[in-house]
Design a protein around this motif. Structure first.
Motif, PDB file in Angstrom:
ATOM      1  N   ALA A  14      -7.052 -20.710  21.308  1.00 59.92           N
ATOM      2  CA  ALA A  14      -7.529 -19.546  20.574  1.00 59.92           C
ATOM      3  C   ALA A  14      -8.767 -19.901  19.761  1.00 59.92           C
ATOM      4  O   ALA A  14      -8.948 -21.031  19.333  1.00 59.92           O
ATOM      5  CB  ALA A  14      -6.424 -19.031  19.653  1.00 59.92           C
ATOM      6  N   TRP A  15      -9.641 -18.917  19.565  1.00 54.45           N
ATOM      7  CA  TRP A  15     -10.809 -19.004  18.686  1.00 54.45           C
ATOM      8  C   TRP A  15     -11.802 -20.083  19.125  1.00 54.45           C
ATOM      9  O   TRP A  15     -12.605 -20.551  18.343  1.00 54.45           O
ATOM     10  CB  TRP A  15     -10.390 -19.245  17.244  1.00 54.45           C
ATOM     11  CG  TRP A  15      -9.611 -18.112  16.642  1.00 54.45           C
ATOM     12  CD1 TRP A  15      -8.820 -17.221  17.306  1.00 54.45           C
ATOM     13  CD2 TRP A  15      -9.552 -17.721  15.276  1.00 54.45           C
ATOM     14  NE1 TRP A  15      -8.267 -16.311  16.434  1.00 54.45           N
ATOM     15  CE2 TRP A  15      -8.700 -16.609  15.168  1.00 54.45           C
ATOM     16  CE3 TRP A  15     -10.139 -18.225  14.125  1.00 54.45           C
ATOM     17  CZ2 TRP A  15      -8.426 -15.981  13.969  1.00 54.45           C
ATOM     18  CZ3 TRP A  15      -9.850 -17.609  12.921  1.00 54.45           C
ATOM     19  CH2 TRP A  15      -8.999 -16.494  12.845  1.00 54.45           C
ATOM     20  N   ALA A  16     -11.754 -20.505  20.376  1.00 52.26           N
ATOM     21  CA  ALA A  16     -12.660 -21.547  20.862  1.00 52.26           C
ATOM     22  C   ALA A  16     -13.913 -20.919  21.453  1.00 52.26           C
ATOM     23  O   ALA A  16     -13.874 -19.821  22.009  1.00 52.26           O
ATOM     24  CB  ALA A  16     -11.961 -22.401  21.917  1.00 52.26           C
ATOM     25  N   THR A  36     -20.811  -9.722  10.918  1.00 52.42           N
ATOM     26  CA  THR A  36     -19.449 -10.138  10.575  1.00 52.42           C
ATOM     27  C   THR A  36     -19.094  -9.730   9.158  1.00 52.42           C
ATOM     28  O   THR A  36     -17.992  -9.222   8.894  1.00 52.42           O
ATOM     29  CB  THR A  36     -19.317 -11.662  10.739  1.00 52.42           C
ATOM     30  OG1 THR A  36     -19.641 -12.020  12.079  1.00 52.42           O
ATOM     31  CG2 THR A  36     -17.908 -12.121  10.419  1.00 52.42           C
ATOM     32  N   LEU A  37     -20.017  -9.926   8.232  1.00 52.81           N
ATOM     33  CA  LEU A  37     -19.775  -9.559   6.832  1.00 52.81           C
ATOM     34  C   LEU A  37     -19.559  -8.058   6.696  1.00 52.81           C
ATOM     35  O   LEU A  37     -18.659  -7.617   5.962  1.00 52.81           O
ATOM     36  CB  LEU A  37     -20.948 -10.014   5.974  1.00 52.81           C
ATOM     37  CG  LEU A  37     -20.874  -9.663   4.482  1.00 52.81           C
ATOM     38  CD1 LEU A  37     -19.659 -10.314   3.840  1.00 52.81           C
ATOM     39  CD2 LEU A  37     -22.152 -10.100   3.768  1.00 52.81           C
ATOM     40  N   LEU A 116     -10.529 -10.830  12.641  1.00 54.42           N
ATOM     41  CA  LEU A 116     -11.054 -10.719  14.006  1.00 54.42           C
ATOM     42  C   LEU A 116     -12.567 -10.939  14.104  1.00 54.42           C
ATOM     43  O   LEU A 116     -13.030 -11.589  15.052  1.00 54.42           O
ATOM     44  CB  LEU A 116     -10.673  -9.363  14.602  1.00 54.42           C
ATOM     45  CG  LEU A 116      -9.321  -9.280  15.305  1.00 54.42           C
ATOM     46  CD1 LEU A 116      -9.095  -7.884  15.876  1.00 54.42           C
ATOM     47  CD2 LEU A 116      -9.189 -10.331  16.394  1.00 54.42           C
ATOM     48  N   PRO A 117     -13.389 -10.408  13.170  1.00 55.68           N
ATOM     49  CA  PRO A 117     -14.830 -10.673  13.289  1.00 55.68           C
ATOM     50  C   PRO A 117     -15.175 -12.156  13.233  1.00 55.68           C
ATOM     51  O   PRO A 117     -16.078 -12.616  13.944  1.00 55.68           O
ATOM     52  CB  PRO A 117     -15.424  -9.915  12.089  1.00 55.68           C
ATOM     53  CG  PRO A 117     -14.440  -8.821  11.815  1.00 55.68           C
ATOM     54  CD  PRO A 117     -13.104  -9.436  12.095  1.00 55.68           C
ATOM     55  N   GLY A 118     -14.472 -12.921  12.403  1.00 58.26           N
ATOM     56  CA  GLY A 118     -14.715 -14.361  12.359  1.00 58.26           C
ATOM     57  C   GLY A 118     -14.335 -15.033  13.663  1.00 58.26           C
ATOM     58  O   GLY A 118     -15.038 -15.954  14.130  1.00 58.26           O
ATOM     59  N   ALA A 119     -13.229 -14.587  14.274  1.00 60.26           N
ATOM     60  CA  ALA A 119     -12.842 -15.130  15.573  1.00 60.26           C
ATOM     61  C   ALA A 119     -13.907 -14.835  16.620  1.00 60.26           C
ATOM     62  O   ALA A 119     -14.216 -15.676  17.469  1.00 60.26           O
ATOM     63  CB  ALA A 119     -11.491 -14.545  15.999  1.00 60.26           C
ATOM     64  N   LEU A 120     -14.502 -13.650  16.551  1.00 62.89           N
ATOM     65  CA  LEU A 120     -15.549 -13.278  17.498  1.00 62.89           C
ATOM     66  C   LEU A 120     -16.784 -14.163  17.324  1.00 62.89           C
ATOM     67  O   LEU A 120     -17.420 -14.560  18.309  1.00 62.89           O
ATOM     68  CB  LEU A 120     -15.912 -11.813  17.312  1.00 62.89           C
ATOM     69  CG  LEU A 120     -16.896 -11.206  18.307  1.00 62.89           C
ATOM     70  CD1 LEU A 120     -16.353 -11.305  19.720  1.00 62.89           C
ATOM     71  CD2 LEU A 120     -17.193  -9.761  17.947  1.00 62.89           C
ATOM     72  N   VAL A 121     -17.131 -14.488  16.084  1.00 60.20           N
ATOM     73  CA  VAL A 121     -18.256 -15.403  15.837  1.00 60.20           C
ATOM     74  C   VAL A 121     -17.981 -16.768  16.453  1.00 60.20           C
ATOM     75  O   VAL A 121     -18.850 -17.362  17.110  1.00 60.20           O
ATOM     76  CB  VAL A 121     -18.527 -15.533  14.327  1.00 60.20           C
ATOM     77  CG1 VAL A 121     -19.510 -16.659  14.048  1.00 60.20           C
ATOM     78  CG2 VAL A 121     -19.077 -14.230  13.775  1.00 60.20           C
ATOM     79  N   THR A 148     -19.417 -27.231  10.351  1.00 59.07           N
ATOM     80  CA  THR A 148     -18.425 -28.180  10.834  1.00 59.07           C
ATOM     81  C   THR A 148     -17.026 -27.650  10.570  1.00 59.07           C
ATOM     82  O   THR A 148     -16.129 -27.769  11.412  1.00 59.07           O
ATOM     83  CB  THR A 148     -18.610 -29.552  10.176  1.00 59.07           C
ATOM     84  OG1 THR A 148     -19.907 -30.062  10.491  1.00 59.07           O
ATOM     85  CG2 THR A 148     -17.569 -30.537  10.669  1.00 59.07           C
ATOM     86  N   SER A 149     -16.820 -27.036   9.402  1.00 55.02           N
ATOM     87  CA  SER A 149     -15.514 -26.448   9.092  1.00 55.02           C
ATOM     88  C   SER A 149     -15.163 -25.340  10.080  1.00 55.02           C
ATOM     89  O   SER A 149     -14.027 -25.253  10.554  1.00 55.02           O
ATOM     90  CB  SER A 149     -15.514 -25.900   7.661  1.00 55.02           C
ATOM     91  OG  SER A 149     -15.793 -26.921   6.722  1.00 55.02           O
ATOM     92  N   LEU A 150     -16.140 -24.494  10.406  1.00 50.30           N
ATOM     93  CA  LEU A 150     -15.889 -23.428  11.378  1.00 50.30           C
ATOM     94  C   LEU A 150     -15.545 -24.000  12.748  1.00 50.30           C
ATOM     95  O   LEU A 150     -14.681 -23.469  13.453  1.00 50.30           O
ATOM     96  CB  LEU A 150     -17.116 -22.530  11.483  1.00 50.30           C
ATOM     97  CG  LEU A 150     -17.403 -21.627  10.282  1.00 50.30           C
ATOM     98  CD1 LEU A 150     -18.724 -20.896  10.476  1.00 50.30           C
ATOM     99  CD2 LEU A 150     -16.279 -20.632  10.067  1.00 50.30           C
TER     100      LEU A 150
END
Length: 231
Positions: A14-16, A36-37, A116-121, A148-150
């Motif tokens: 997920a989220w890759a 996203t914001l 969800l918007p962050g996952a899309l990014v 790097t955290s993202l």
């Protein structure tokens, strides 16, 4: 796409990041973060059911615009469906069905729309490119830490899955049905959360070494004497 022999599902986590040439993949990092914001703020401030369902449809539409399809949307959203069920359950326990169902469902939906918007990014962005594109806005050190955290979000999602599968093979009670019983919660802490914490600390050390190799000074990480003293 190959099957994951250990879990019986698809190997893609997920989220890759998923490579592509869609308009969202090509969109500049600054514009992507602005979009996203805006979507996150809409999820926070909108209250009418019509607007919230429209926002959900918009998020799903963006997944298809990016060429990700239902499979990626399901992989990214199924964990959020679990939290909707948990939030709804807590509201029902606290307020009963008549007063708790609609508010609990709305809060759970707003949490899903928040993430969800962050996952899309993450699905449509290479972190190295995002870091370069946002270099005009963020200092180099902060840019490295943020992106790097993202990048580690899908990594830890995969780690959770692999640790859980391994521990369940050893007899730990970590299935959703088993974790619904409080007596099995010690297995959640001892067999999943603690190993994940150890892995997170190891990964943080590796990221600090990577920053040092790039010549970044993140709070003295490039000082051998300080590192030796911590050891």
């Amino acid at each position: 796409m190959s099957r994951d022999r250990r879990g019986g599902g698809f190997a893609e986590p997920a989220w890759a990041y998923q490579a592509g040439d869609s308009p969202l993949h090509r969109l500049h990092g600054g514009l992507k973060l602005l979009l996203t914001l805006l979507l996150i703020l809409a999820a926070v401030y909108l209250e009418a059911w019509g607007w919230l369902l429209g926002l959900l449809a918009l998020d799903a539409g963006l997944y298809f615009l990016a060429g990700l399809g239902w499979r990626a949307l399901w992989r990214d959203g199924r964990w959020l469906l679990v939290q909707i069920a948990l939030v709804l359950g807590l509201f029902l326990l606290r307020y009963g069905y008549a007063e708790g169902f609609a508010p609990g469902l709305k809060v759970g939906l707003k949490i899903m729309l928040f993430f969800l918007p962050g996952a899309l990014v993450l699905r449509t962005s290479q972190m190295s490119r995002m870091s370069r594109e946002m270099g005009w806005l963020l200092p180099r050190q902060i840019s490295f830490v943020v992106f790097t955290s993202l990048r580690f979000v899908p990594f830890f999602a995969r780690e959770i899955r692999e640790i859980a599968l391994t521990q369940r093979m050893r007899g730990a009670a970590l299935s959703p049905r088993q974790l619904a019983k409080p007596r099995n919660w010690p297995d959640l802490v001892n067999c999943l959360l603690l190993p994940l914490m150890v892995r997170a600390l190891q990964t943080a050390g590796e990221a600090a070494d990577s920053a040092q190799a790039r010549g970044l000074n993140l709070g003295g990480a490039d000082k051998p004497a300080a590192r030796a003293a911590r050891k």
